[in-house]
Motif scaffolding. Structure first.
Motif, PDB file in Angstrom:
ATOM      1  N   MET A 195       0.858  -1.175   0.000  1.00  0.00           N
ATOM      2  CA  MET A 195       0.000   0.000   0.000  1.00  0.00           C
ATOM      3  C   MET A 195       0.895   1.226   0.000  1.00  0.00           C
ATOM      4  N   SER A 196       0.559   2.220  -0.810  1.00  0.00           N
ATOM      5  CA  SER A 196       1.385   3.421  -0.895  1.00  0.00           C
ATOM      6  C   SER A 196       1.177   4.320   0.327  1.00  0.00           C
ATOM      7  N   PHE A 197       2.029   5.339   0.428  1.00  0.00           N
ATOM      8  CA  PHE A 197       2.081   6.182   1.625  1.00  0.00           C
ATOM      9  C   PHE A 197       0.762   6.885   1.936  1.00  0.00           C
ATOM     10  N   LEU A 198       0.173   7.571   0.961  1.00  0.00           N
ATOM     11  CA  LEU A 198      -1.030   8.368   1.245  1.00  0.00           C
ATOM     12  C   LEU A 198      -2.207   7.517   1.708  1.00  0.00           C
ATOM     13  N   PRO A 199      -2.533   6.415   1.030  1.00  0.00           N
ATOM     14  CA  PRO A 199      -3.623   5.587   1.567  1.00  0.00           C
ATOM     15  C   PRO A 199      -3.295   5.011   2.943  1.00  0.00           C
ATOM     16  N   ALA A 200      -2.052   4.614   3.157  1.00  0.00           N
ATOM     17  CA  ALA A 200      -1.664   4.066   4.464  1.00  0.00           C
ATOM     18  C   ALA A 200      -1.815   5.125   5.549  1.00  0.00           C
ATOM     19  N   ALA A 201      -1.371   6.353   5.260  1.00  0.00           N
ATOM     20  CA  ALA A 201      -1.504   7.447   6.231  1.00  0.00           C
ATOM     21  C   ALA A 201      -2.976   7.769   6.485  1.00  0.00           C
ATOM     22  N   VAL A 241      -4.462  -4.853  27.131  1.00  0.00           N
ATOM     23  CA  VAL A 241      -4.093  -6.164  26.592  1.00  0.00           C
ATOM     24  C   VAL A 241      -5.008  -6.522  25.419  1.00  0.00           C
ATOM     25  N   ILE A 242      -6.290  -6.270  25.560  1.00  0.00           N
ATOM     26  CA  ILE A 242      -7.247  -6.580  24.493  1.00  0.00           C
ATOM     27  C   ILE A 242      -6.923  -5.789  23.226  1.00  0.00           C
ATOM     28  N   TYR A 243      -6.776  -4.478  23.356  1.00  0.00           N
ATOM     29  CA  TYR A 243      -6.509  -3.650  22.173  1.00  0.00           C
ATOM     30  C   TYR A 243      -5.093  -3.870  21.638  1.00  0.00           C
ATOM     31  N   GLY A 244      -4.155  -4.127  22.518  1.00  0.00           N
ATOM     32  CA  GLY A 244      -2.801  -4.442  22.063  1.00  0.00           C
ATOM     33  C   GLY A 244      -2.771  -5.743  21.284  1.00  0.00           C
ATOM     34  N   SER A 245      -3.531  -6.726  21.728  1.00  0.00           N
ATOM     35  CA  SER A 245      -3.613  -8.011  21.016  1.00  0.00           C
ATOM     36  C   SER A 245      -4.270  -7.844  19.651  1.00  0.00           C
ATOM     37  N   LEU A 246      -5.325  -7.050  19.603  1.00  0.00           N
ATOM     38  CA  LEU A 246      -5.985  -6.785  18.323  1.00  0.00           C
ATOM     39  C   LEU A 246      -5.019  -6.105  17.355  1.00  0.00           C
ATOM     40  N   SER A 247      -4.322  -5.098  17.846  1.00  0.00           N
ATOM     41  CA  SER A 247      -3.360  -4.384  17.015  1.00  0.00           C
ATOM     42  C   SER A 247      -2.250  -5.323  16.543  1.00  0.00           C
ATOM     43  N   ALA A 248      -1.738  -6.160  17.422  1.00  0.00           N
ATOM     44  CA  ALA A 248      -0.686  -7.109  17.055  1.00  0.00           C
ATOM     45  C   ALA A 248      -1.183  -8.098  16.004  1.00  0.00           C
ATOM     46  N   ALA A 249      -2.408  -8.578  16.144  1.00  0.00           N
ATOM     47  CA  ALA A 249      -2.963  -9.509  15.158  1.00  0.00           C
ATOM     48  C   ALA A 249      -3.065  -8.844  13.784  1.00  0.00           C
ATOM     49  N   LEU A 250      -3.447  -7.576  13.767  1.00  0.00           N
ATOM     50  CA  LEU A 250      -3.531  -6.856  12.495  1.00  0.00           C
ATOM     51  C   LEU A 250      -2.141  -6.651  11.883  1.00  0.00           C
ATOM     52  N   PHE A 251      -1.124  -6.389  12.722  1.00  0.00           N
ATOM     53  CA  PHE A 251       0.257  -6.287  12.230  1.00  0.00           C
ATOM     54  C   PHE A 251       0.709  -7.607  11.618  1.00  0.00           C
ATOM     55  N   ILE A 252       0.512  -8.678  12.357  1.00  0.00           N
ATOM     56  CA  ILE A 252       1.019  -9.994  11.958  1.00  0.00           C
ATOM     57  C   ILE A 252       0.389 -10.461  10.648  1.00  0.00           C
ATOM     58  N   THR A 253      -0.902 -10.210  10.492  1.00  0.00           N
ATOM     59  CA  THR A 253      -1.588 -10.687   9.292  1.00  0.00           C
ATOM     60  C   THR A 253      -1.621  -9.650   8.168  1.00  0.00           C
ATOM     61  N   GLY A 254      -1.039  -8.486   8.394  1.00  0.00           N
ATOM     62  CA  GLY A 254      -1.131  -7.390   7.430  1.00  0.00           C
ATOM     63  C   GLY A 254      -0.040  -7.305   6.402  1.00  0.00           C
ATOM     64  N   ALA A 255       0.723  -8.378   6.209  1.00  0.00           N
ATOM     65  CA  ALA A 255       1.739  -8.461   5.146  1.00  0.00           C
ATOM     66  C   ALA A 255       2.701  -7.275   5.154  1.00  0.00           C
ATOM     67  N   ASN A 256       3.216  -6.951   6.338  1.00  0.00           N
ATOM     68  CA  ASN A 256       4.204  -5.870   6.481  1.00  0.00           C
ATOM     69  C   ASN A 256       3.799  -4.564   5.804  1.00  0.00           C
ATOM     70  N   GLY A 257       2.530  -4.218   5.930  1.00  0.00           N
ATOM     71  CA  GLY A 257       2.035  -2.969   5.370  1.00  0.00           C
ATOM     72  C   GLY A 257       1.377  -3.126   4.018  1.00  0.00           C
ATOM     73  N   GLY A 258       1.377  -4.323   3.476  1.00  0.00           N
ATOM     74  CA  GLY A 258       0.770  -4.546   2.176  1.00  0.00           C
ATOM     75  C   GLY A 258      -0.747  -4.607   2.207  1.00  0.00           C
ATOM     76  N   ARG A 259      -1.320  -4.890   3.348  1.00  0.00           N
ATOM     77  CA  ARG A 259      -2.774  -4.974   3.500  1.00  0.00           C
ATOM     78  C   ARG A 259      -3.264  -3.773   4.305  1.00  0.00           C
ATOM     79  N   TRP A 260      -4.476  -3.308   3.977  1.00  0.00           N
ATOM     80  CA  TRP A 260      -4.982  -2.107   4.642  1.00  0.00           C
ATOM     81  C   TRP A 260      -5.126  -2.295   6.138  1.00  0.00           C
ATOM     82  N   TRP A 261      -5.417  -3.501   6.598  1.00  0.00           N
ATOM     83  CA  TRP A 261      -5.645  -3.694   8.032  1.00  0.00           C
ATOM     84  C   TRP A 261      -4.364  -3.595   8.855  1.00  0.00           C
ATOM     85  N   PHE A 262      -3.208  -3.720   8.211  1.00  0.00           N
ATOM     86  CA  PHE A 262      -1.951  -3.447   8.915  1.00  0.00           C
ATOM     87  C   PHE A 262      -1.978  -2.011   9.445  1.00  0.00           C
TER      88      PHE A 262
END
Length: 168
Positions: free
Chosen positions: A1-7, A56-77
């Motif tokens: 995902m490019s910079f502007l959509p990611a931001a 812990v709940i929100y940190g876990s949610l955020s971590a799950a989105l990082f892990i499954t977000g293809a290093n920034g390639g997916r919008w949910w990252f």
């Protein structure tokens, strides 16, 4: 995902988190999950409280989105980045500045931060589940901003009073 959509996704998520936090705080934490949040409204000698489970709940949610977000390639990252950014700001404003859970940030003279502190004190005026006001974190009621600005204005020395102060 490019910079502007990611931001854009990150900033939209951050803004949404303030609305979500208000809603969750008012209707869930002061409702069915009061059993966890109550620890935040009563004095106790412990450095950790049940209310911290929300981090812990929100940190876990955020971590799950990082892990499954293809290093920034997916919008949910970037949604995960927005949640993590909001959580970081929440920690420093709420836990460090307002509640002093870590003693490295002294009370601020900034009118906005003072207004946040005033609103939060009003929220904690009641120790029960019902009757609290001011459920947000970063959005603050205009009445507290006016009060904080007035207090700041009254504390600043004017040119005439500073001229009368003795010089060291």
């Amino acid at each position: 995902m490019s910079f502007l959509p990611a931001a854009a996704v990150t900033l939209a998520t951050f803004a949404f988190m303030e609305l979500w936090a208000w809603f969750m705080h008012k209707f869930v934490q002061h409702g069915p999950l009061w059993v966890l949040h109550r620890s935040h409204h009563v004095r106790h000698p412990h450095p950790v409280e049940r209310n911290d489970l929300f981090f812990v709940i929100y940190g876990s949610l955020s971590a799950a989105l990082f892990i499954t977000g293809a290093n920034g390639g997916r919008w949910w990252f970037w949604v995960g980045v927005g949640i993590a950014a909001y959580g970081t700001v929440y920690f420093f404003v709420h836990d460090v500045l307002i509640h002093g859970r870590l003693r490295f940030w002294k009370k601020s003279q900034n009118p906005y931060l003072r207004a946040l502190n005033m609103a939060h004190k009003m929220h904690h005026k009641t120790t029960g589940r019902d009757g609290s006001v001011e459920f947000g974190l970063l959005w603050v009621s205009p009445k507290y901003l006016r009060l904080a600005r007035e207090q700041t204005r009254l504390r600043r020395p004017t040119a005439s009073t500073s001229a009368q102060l003795p010089r060291a």
